[in-house]
Design a protein around this motif. Structure first.
Motif, PDB file in Angstrom:
ATOM      1  N   ASN A   1       5.785 -19.692  -9.364  1.00  0.00           N
ATOM      2  CA  ASN A   1       5.597 -21.059  -9.860  1.00  0.00           C
ATOM      3  C   ASN A   1       4.944 -21.007 -11.234  1.00  0.00           C
ATOM      4  O   ASN A   1       3.929 -20.325 -11.400  1.00  0.00           O
ATOM      5  N   ILE A   2       5.532 -21.713 -12.187  1.00  0.00           N
ATOM      6  CA  ILE A   2       4.945 -21.826 -13.522  1.00  0.00           C
ATOM      7  C   ILE A   2       4.787 -23.317 -13.794  1.00  0.00           C
ATOM      8  O   ILE A   2       5.778 -24.026 -13.991  1.00  0.00           O
ATOM      9  N   SER A   3       3.554 -23.785 -13.745  1.00  0.00           N
ATOM     10  CA  SER A   3       3.311 -25.232 -13.852  1.00  0.00           C
ATOM     11  C   SER A   3       2.378 -25.479 -15.030  1.00  0.00           C
ATOM     12  O   SER A   3       1.299 -24.905 -15.091  1.00  0.00           O
ATOM     13  N   VAL A   4       2.827 -26.315 -15.966  1.00  0.00           N
ATOM     14  CA  VAL A   4       2.133 -26.456 -17.240  1.00  0.00           C
ATOM     15  C   VAL A   4       1.494 -27.850 -17.386  1.00  0.00           C
ATOM     16  O   VAL A   4       2.097 -28.860 -16.992  1.00  0.00           O
ATOM     17  N   ASN A   5       0.272 -27.849 -17.938  1.00  0.00           N
ATOM     18  CA  ASN A   5      -0.466 -29.079 -18.297  1.00  0.00           C
ATOM     19  C   ASN A   5      -0.639 -30.031 -17.111  1.00  0.00           C
ATOM     20  O   ASN A   5      -1.312 -29.687 -16.154  1.00  0.00           O
ATOM     21  N   GLU A   6      -0.006 -31.233 -17.139  1.00  0.00           N
ATOM     22  CA  GLU A   6      -0.235 -32.231 -16.084  1.00  0.00           C
ATOM     23  C   GLU A   6       0.545 -31.917 -14.810  1.00  0.00           C
ATOM     24  O   GLU A   6       0.400 -32.608 -13.809  1.00  0.00           O
ATOM     25  N   LEU A   7       1.350 -30.882 -14.877  1.00  0.00           N
ATOM     26  CA  LEU A   7       2.040 -30.413 -13.673  1.00  0.00           C
ATOM     27  C   LEU A   7       1.072 -29.494 -12.933  1.00  0.00           C
ATOM     28  O   LEU A   7       0.624 -28.487 -13.489  1.00  0.00           O
ATOM     29  N   ALA A   8       0.731 -29.866 -11.665  1.00  0.00           N
ATOM     30  CA  ALA A   8      -0.252 -29.066 -10.933  1.00  0.00           C
ATOM     31  C   ALA A   8       0.398 -27.858 -10.264  1.00  0.00           C
ATOM     32  O   ALA A   8      -0.180 -26.783 -10.219  1.00  0.00           O
ATOM     33  N   ALA A   9       1.585 -28.058  -9.716  1.00  0.00           N
ATOM     34  CA  ALA A   9       2.254 -26.992  -8.973  1.00  0.00           C
ATOM     35  C   ALA A   9       3.725 -27.325  -8.791  1.00  0.00           C
ATOM     36  O   ALA A   9       4.156 -28.448  -9.080  1.00  0.00           O
ATOM     37  N   HIS A  10       4.459 -26.333  -8.292  1.00  0.00           N
ATOM     38  CA  HIS A  10       5.867 -26.508  -7.906  1.00  0.00           C
ATOM     39  C   HIS A  10       6.813 -26.709  -9.078  1.00  0.00           C
ATOM     40  O   HIS A  10       7.518 -27.715  -9.152  1.00  0.00           O
ATOM     41  N   TYR A  11       6.838 -25.743  -9.968  1.00  0.00           N
ATOM     42  CA  TYR A  11       7.986 -25.647 -10.874  1.00  0.00           C
ATOM     43  C   TYR A  11       8.367 -24.185 -10.960  1.00  0.00           C
ATOM     44  O   TYR A  11       7.512 -23.311 -11.168  1.00  0.00           O
ATOM     45  N   SER A  12       9.627 -23.916 -10.781  1.00  0.00           N
ATOM     46  CA  SER A  12      10.124 -22.568 -11.001  1.00  0.00           C
ATOM     47  C   SER A  12      11.372 -22.698 -11.860  1.00  0.00           C
ATOM     48  O   SER A  12      12.204 -23.586 -11.623  1.00  0.00           O
ATOM     49  N   PRO A  13      11.498 -21.852 -12.889  1.00  0.00           N
ATOM     50  CA  PRO A  13      12.616 -22.043 -13.823  1.00  0.00           C
ATOM     51  C   PRO A  13      13.985 -21.883 -13.161  1.00  0.00           C
ATOM     52  O   PRO A  13      14.152 -21.112 -12.229  1.00  0.00           O
ATOM     53  N   ARG A  14      14.952 -22.651 -13.688  1.00  0.00           N
ATOM     54  CA  ARG A  14      16.355 -22.508 -13.271  1.00  0.00           C
ATOM     55  C   ARG A  14      16.953 -21.243 -13.878  1.00  0.00           C
ATOM     56  O   ARG A  14      16.378 -20.663 -14.786  1.00  0.00           O
ATOM     57  N   HIS A  15      18.145 -20.878 -13.436  1.00  0.00           N
ATOM     58  CA  HIS A  15      18.787 -19.667 -13.980  1.00  0.00           C
ATOM     59  C   HIS A  15      19.101 -19.817 -15.463  1.00  0.00           C
ATOM     60  O   HIS A  15      19.195 -18.834 -16.175  1.00  0.00           O
ATOM     61  N   ASP A  16      19.270 -21.078 -15.926  1.00  0.00           N
ATOM     62  CA  ASP A  16      19.601 -21.317 -17.343  1.00  0.00           C
ATOM     63  C   ASP A  16      18.463 -22.080 -18.038  1.00  0.00           C
ATOM     64  O   ASP A  16      18.679 -22.809 -18.998  1.00  0.00           O
ATOM     65  N   ASP A  17      17.245 -21.919 -17.540  1.00  0.00           N
ATOM     66  CA  ASP A  17      16.080 -22.683 -18.019  1.00  0.00           C
ATOM     67  C   ASP A  17      15.832 -22.422 -19.512  1.00  0.00           C
ATOM     68  O   ASP A  17      15.942 -21.285 -19.975  1.00  0.00           O
ATOM     69  N   LYS A  18      15.501 -23.506 -20.247  1.00  0.00           N
ATOM     70  CA  LYS A  18      15.282 -23.371 -21.694  1.00  0.00           C
ATOM     71  C   LYS A  18      13.805 -23.539 -22.083  1.00  0.00           C
ATOM     72  O   LYS A  18      13.465 -23.457 -23.259  1.00  0.00           O
ATOM     73  N   LEU A  19      12.926 -23.787 -21.095  1.00  0.00           N
ATOM     74  CA  LEU A  19      11.531 -24.071 -21.443  1.00  0.00           C
ATOM     75  C   LEU A  19      10.820 -22.844 -22.001  1.00  0.00           C
ATOM     76  O   LEU A  19      11.029 -21.724 -21.526  1.00  0.00           O
ATOM     77  N   VAL A  20       9.995 -23.059 -23.027  1.00  0.00           N
ATOM     78  CA  VAL A  20       9.180 -21.976 -23.599  1.00  0.00           C
ATOM     79  C   VAL A  20       7.716 -22.423 -23.667  1.00  0.00           C
ATOM     80  O   VAL A  20       7.420 -23.613 -23.726  1.00  0.00           O
ATOM     81  N   PHE A  21       6.819 -21.447 -23.649  1.00  0.00           N
ATOM     82  CA  PHE A  21       5.394 -21.753 -23.763  1.00  0.00           C
ATOM     83  C   PHE A  21       5.062 -22.143 -25.195  1.00  0.00           C
ATOM     84  O   PHE A  21       5.615 -21.599 -26.148  1.00  0.00           O
ATOM     85  N   LYS A  22       4.136 -23.140 -25.312  1.00  0.00           N
ATOM     86  CA  LYS A  22       3.691 -23.590 -26.621  1.00  0.00           C
ATOM     87  C   LYS A  22       2.183 -23.404 -26.747  1.00  0.00           C
ATOM     88  O   LYS A  22       1.465 -23.460 -25.735  1.00  0.00           O
ATOM     89  N   LYS A  23       1.733 -23.212 -27.952  1.00  0.00           N
ATOM     90  CA  LYS A  23       0.291 -23.122 -28.206  1.00  0.00           C
ATOM     91  C   LYS A  23      -0.415 -24.353 -27.605  1.00  0.00           C
ATOM     92  O   LYS A  23       0.049 -25.476 -27.793  1.00  0.00           O
ATOM     93  N   GLY A  24      -1.501 -24.116 -26.873  1.00  0.00           N
ATOM     94  CA  GLY A  24      -2.261 -25.220 -26.273  1.00  0.00           C
ATOM     95  C   GLY A  24      -1.869 -25.532 -24.835  1.00  0.00           C
ATOM     96  O   GLY A  24      -2.571 -26.280 -24.154  1.00  0.00           O
ATOM     97  N   ASP A  25      -0.760 -24.968 -24.366  1.00  0.00           N
ATOM     98  CA  ASP A  25      -0.362 -25.217 -22.973  1.00  0.00           C
ATOM     99  C   ASP A  25      -1.404 -24.660 -22.005  1.00  0.00           C
ATOM    100  O   ASP A  25      -1.959 -23.578 -22.227  1.00  0.00           O
ATOM    101  N   VAL A  26      -1.636 -25.408 -20.922  1.00  0.00           N
ATOM    102  CA  VAL A  26      -2.500 -24.938 -19.825  1.00  0.00           C
ATOM    103  C   VAL A  26      -1.570 -24.557 -18.670  1.00  0.00           C
ATOM    104  O   VAL A  26      -0.961 -25.417 -18.045  1.00  0.00           O
ATOM    105  N   VAL A  27      -1.455 -23.238 -18.447  1.00  0.00           N
ATOM    106  CA  VAL A  27      -0.388 -22.707 -17.587  1.00  0.00           C
ATOM    107  C   VAL A  27      -0.960 -22.155 -16.281  1.00  0.00           C
ATOM    108  O   VAL A  27      -1.864 -21.307 -16.308  1.00  0.00           O
ATOM    109  N   LYS A  28      -0.436 -22.649 -15.172  1.00  0.00           N
ATOM    110  CA  LYS A  28      -0.776 -22.092 -13.871  1.00  0.00           C
ATOM    111  C   LYS A  28       0.358 -21.174 -13.435  1.00  0.00           C
ATOM    112  O   LYS A  28       1.511 -21.617 -13.359  1.00  0.00           O
ATOM    113  N   ILE A  29       0.016 -19.908 -13.160  1.00  0.00           N
ATOM    114  CA  ILE A  29       0.992 -18.949 -12.635  1.00  0.00           C
ATOM    115  C   ILE A  29       0.618 -18.707 -11.182  1.00  0.00           C
ATOM    116  O   ILE A  29      -0.504 -18.265 -10.906  1.00  0.00           O
ATOM    117  N   ASP A  30       1.525 -19.007 -10.266  1.00  0.00           N
ATOM    118  CA  ASP A  30       1.240 -18.873  -8.836  1.00  0.00           C
ATOM    119  C   ASP A  30       2.268 -17.912  -8.237  1.00  0.00           C
ATOM    120  O   ASP A  30       3.475 -18.127  -8.351  1.00  0.00           O
TER     121      ASP A  30
END
Ligand code: CO
Length: 300
Positions: free
Chosen positions: A56-85
């Motif tokens: 699970n990679i959940s950023v900022n106001e997302l507390a939990a439950h996101y996992s990238p899709r096979h074609d996911d385009k999201l990238v980390f940005k400076k200032g992101d608060v990232v939860k790795i579960d």
């Protein structure tokens, strides 16, 4: 707890901890969620553990439950608060652990410390015969002492073989209705969440994380193709959550299949869990085995 079971919990915990640390170090501005998730999962598999759930990679106001899709385009940005579960298992004996990292800034260091301290306090307290509600109370007090709120509708949870949420919850707030006690030999994931928002989460869009429903309802899939796909998925992932990404490897029309099986009521598609006041969220999590006079952290 049986020695052989204990040894498996410990091995799952070591692999989960090193995968978590490795993943946290990979996070840099411009790096994709997909790369980080794939690398963490590859490391876990290479070290000989199974995946207890998708990273699970959940950023900022997302507390939990996101996992990238096979074609996911999201990238980390400076200032992101990232939860790795991260979740691993050896023969179904699970380790579940999470950490928060802030990408190249230190604006939320004290909120990160609030969830981390709350976890330490809970670990210090938990032992055989302790009332679970007292742990929630302490977690709440610790997070509030930093001026933040705990997330009141996310909880820690007991773990059993091949079962990620096996019945007993550890609340992150005082809960007088929770009369459960910790028992020697039982295993818990403890996970305090802190926020500067409303202090609860609401369901958002799909997480790309799925679970086969327990009930034997495959007869509902009247068309043969759905039934074949469902049986294939069920035999592969059994009672543990799985990712759209993983399905795409087995059949390249996974979106259509997963949507159909979810519609038929055979799969749960978990929603993303979003902070209700759009607050930033931090989390820290360890798995512990309860002892008579304390606990042993498997994911140190
Ligand atoms: Co976790």
């Amino acid at each position: 707890m049986d020695d052989r079971v204990y040894e498996k919990y410990i091995r799952a915990g070591k692999i989960a901890a090193s995968a978590r640390n490795y993943g946290a170090d990979l996070i840099k501005p411009g790096i994709s969620f997909l790369e980080v998730a794939n690398k963490i999962e590859a490391k876990i598999t290479k070290e000989g553990a199974g995946l207890a759930f998708p990273v699970n990679i959940s950023v900022n106001e997302l507390a939990a439950h996101y996992s990238p899709r096979h074609d996911d385009k999201l990238v980390f940005k400076k200032g992101d608060v990232v939860k790795i579960d991260v979740g691993t298992h050896i023969n179904g004996y699970i380790a579940d652990t999470a950490v928060t990292v802030e990408v190249d800034t230190n604006k939320y260091s004290d909120m990160i410390k609030a969830s981390s301290d709350a976890l330490d306090v809970a670990i210090d307290m938990i032992q055989d015969d302790v009332e679970i509600s007292l742990i929630g109370k302490k977690i709440q007090e610790t997070i509030e002492s930093y001026g933040y709120k705990p997330i009141n509708n996310l909880t820690g949870h007991s773990l059993e073989q091949y079962s990620l949420h096996s019945g007993i919850s550890i609340p992150n707030v005082s809960d007088m209705f929770n009369k459960s006690k910790a028992e020697e030999g039982s295993v818990f994931a403890i996970e305090p969440f802190a926020t500067n928002g409303a202090g609860r989460v609401i369901s958002g869009r799909g997480s790309n994380i799925y679970l086969c429903k327990k009930s034997l309802r495959s007869h509902l899939a009247r068309d043969n193709r759905s039934r074949i796909y469902f049986n294939k998925i069920k035999s592969q992932f059994k009672t543990l959550p799985f990712a759209q990404r993983w399905c795409e490897k087995s059949f390249n029309n996974s979106d259509v299949v997963l949507r159909r099986l979810t519609f038929l009521g055979l799969l749960n598609h978990y929603p993303q869990l979003v902070e209700a006041g759009d607050g930033i969220v931090t989390q820290k999590e360890h798995t512990v085995i309860i002892r008579e006079d304390g606990c042993e952290v498997t994911t140190k």
